[in-house]
Design an enzyme around this catalytic site. Structure first.
Site, PDB file in Angstrom:
ATOM      1  N   ARG A 224       0.852  -1.183   0.000  1.00  0.00           N
ATOM      2  CA  ARG A 224       0.000   0.000   0.000  1.00  0.00           C
ATOM      3  C   ARG A 224       0.894   1.242   0.000  1.00  0.00           C
ATOM      4  NH1 ARG A 224      -3.547  -2.524  -1.648  1.00  0.00           N
ATOM      5  NH2 ARG A 224      -5.586  -2.965  -0.737  1.00  0.00           N
ATOM      6  N   HIS A 272      -1.449   1.127  -9.794  1.00  0.00           N
ATOM      7  CA  HIS A 272      -2.106   0.092  -8.973  1.00  0.00           C
ATOM      8  C   HIS A 272      -2.659  -1.025  -9.875  1.00  0.00           C
ATOM      9  CE1 HIS A 272      -4.289  -0.627  -4.897  1.00  0.00           C
ATOM     10  NE2 HIS A 272      -4.032  -1.781  -5.514  1.00  0.00           N
TER      11      HIS A 272
END
Ligand code: NAP
Ligand code: GLV
Length: 309
Positions: A224, A272
């Protein structure tokens, strides 16, 4: 009985179809068009609008359409007594391992240098380094991290992993907990992060970690964005402590246009994409969980809210 789809970023279409096939008698609604709120029994969520899970009196489970649950757990309006279920495997480890392996090979085979040389029509061989001379460290040895570690090890790279419990992974040297972190970092020329984001792991890719790695190391972040302390990463790259980074996740997504990562010569940015959730790979797990709950059986992938993953 209703299934509510809550996402700021994902289209409901594939999930509407999957639910219609598996549960033809359940209604499917997309937030904010909730219909009667007391009829909502299950919520399928990914990057849900904050507050969207509040005020659903008969909600039986929150099914997260991904492996990471940090965005759900950080929602102040999350109902306290409803189980949060995450995807376990569900087609994610393979693509994550491919991304990480690509990054390691990119750095080991000096591809950034060759891409740059080509732009200058420059024919120059760089020093060759054998895979066995590139020690890779994988932070997080869960469902995804263990696959990442095994796949990279299978290519001849000496791989170590780090986790809380130190659970063993075949072919991988395992380090555990706070005491195991520094020896793990000291040997890791490439650090691949696949940790979940929790209060304990936030900011773990910061100055202290980079300083504990061998000089000229590389960082690959597929966990993350908030694992990284952005200013520390740039400082470590600018000082030569790190030689490069490949980043797939960011504290703010999409990464703002003005963010320095976009233009830093030693940083590769991807949006992502290491392992997007595909309904084709994960719908059977979501359907199975709803079936289990309807039969009164324990579901799979229950998140430990205290642990944060
Ligand atoms: P998981 O099975 O829950 O594994 C988490 C691992 O992290 C476990 O090995 C755990 O240790 C370790 N860990 C957690 N907290 C720790 C701490 N404080 N210190 C040391 N180790 C710690 O999770 P997963 O399914 O592998 O997914 C991992 C993460 O990948 C997700 O949370 C998500 O953020 C990220 N992800 C990213 C993408 C992408 O496209 N970029 C896609 C999917 C997932 P134990 O084994 O001891 O419990
Ligand atoms: C993606 O980032 C996931 O957590 O599944």
């Amino acid at each position: 009985m209703t299934i509510l789809f809550c996402s700021d970023s994902e289209p409901p279409g594939p999930w509407r179809l999957a639910c219609a096939r598996a549960f033809p008698r359940m209604a499917f609604r997309t937030w904010p068009d909730t219909g009667a709120r007391d009829e909502i029994r299950y919520a399928l969520v990914w990057q849900q609008p904050p507050g969207s899970l509040a005020g659903l009196p008969n909600l039986k489970a929150i099914l997260v359409l991904g492996a990471g649950v940090d965005a759900v757990l950080s929602d102040a309006a999350l109902p306290a007594d409803v189980p949060v279920l995450r995807l376990v495997d569900a087609g994610l480890p393979g693509p994550m391992a491919e991304y990480a392996l690509y990054a390691v090979l990119h750095f080991q085979r000096r591809m950034a240098d060759y891409f740059q040389q080509q732009r200058a029509a420059l024919w120059r061989r760089r020093e060759e380094m054998l895979a066995r001379q590139w020690r890779v460290g994988v932070m997080g040895l869960g469902v995804i991290g263990a696959t990442v570690a095994r796949r990279i090890a299978a290519q001849g790279f000496p791989v170590a992993g780090w986790s809380r419990s130190g659970k063993s992974v075949e072919g991988v040297e395992v380090h555990a907990g706070t005491a195991g972190l520094d020896p793990f970092l000291a040997r890791s020329r490439v650090l691949v992060n696949v940790l979940p984001l929790t209060s304990q792991t936030r900011g773990i890719l910061g100055g202290r970690t980079f300083a504990a790695m061998p000089r000229g190391g590389y960082v690959v972040n597929i966990g993350r964005g908030a694992h990284v302390v952005d200013a520390d990463l740039i400082a470590a790259l600018d000082s030569g402590q790190l030689a490069g980074a490949m980043l797939d996740v960011f504290e703010q997504e999409p990464l703002p246009v003005a963010h320095p990562f976009w233009r830093h010569p030693a940083i590769i940015v991807t949006p992502h994409v290491a392992a997007p959730t595909l309904a084709s790979e994960s719908e059977s797990q979501v359907v199975e969980n709803i079936r289990r709950l309807e039969r009164g059986e324990p579901p799979l992938g229950v998140v430990d809210r205290d642990r944060g993953y």
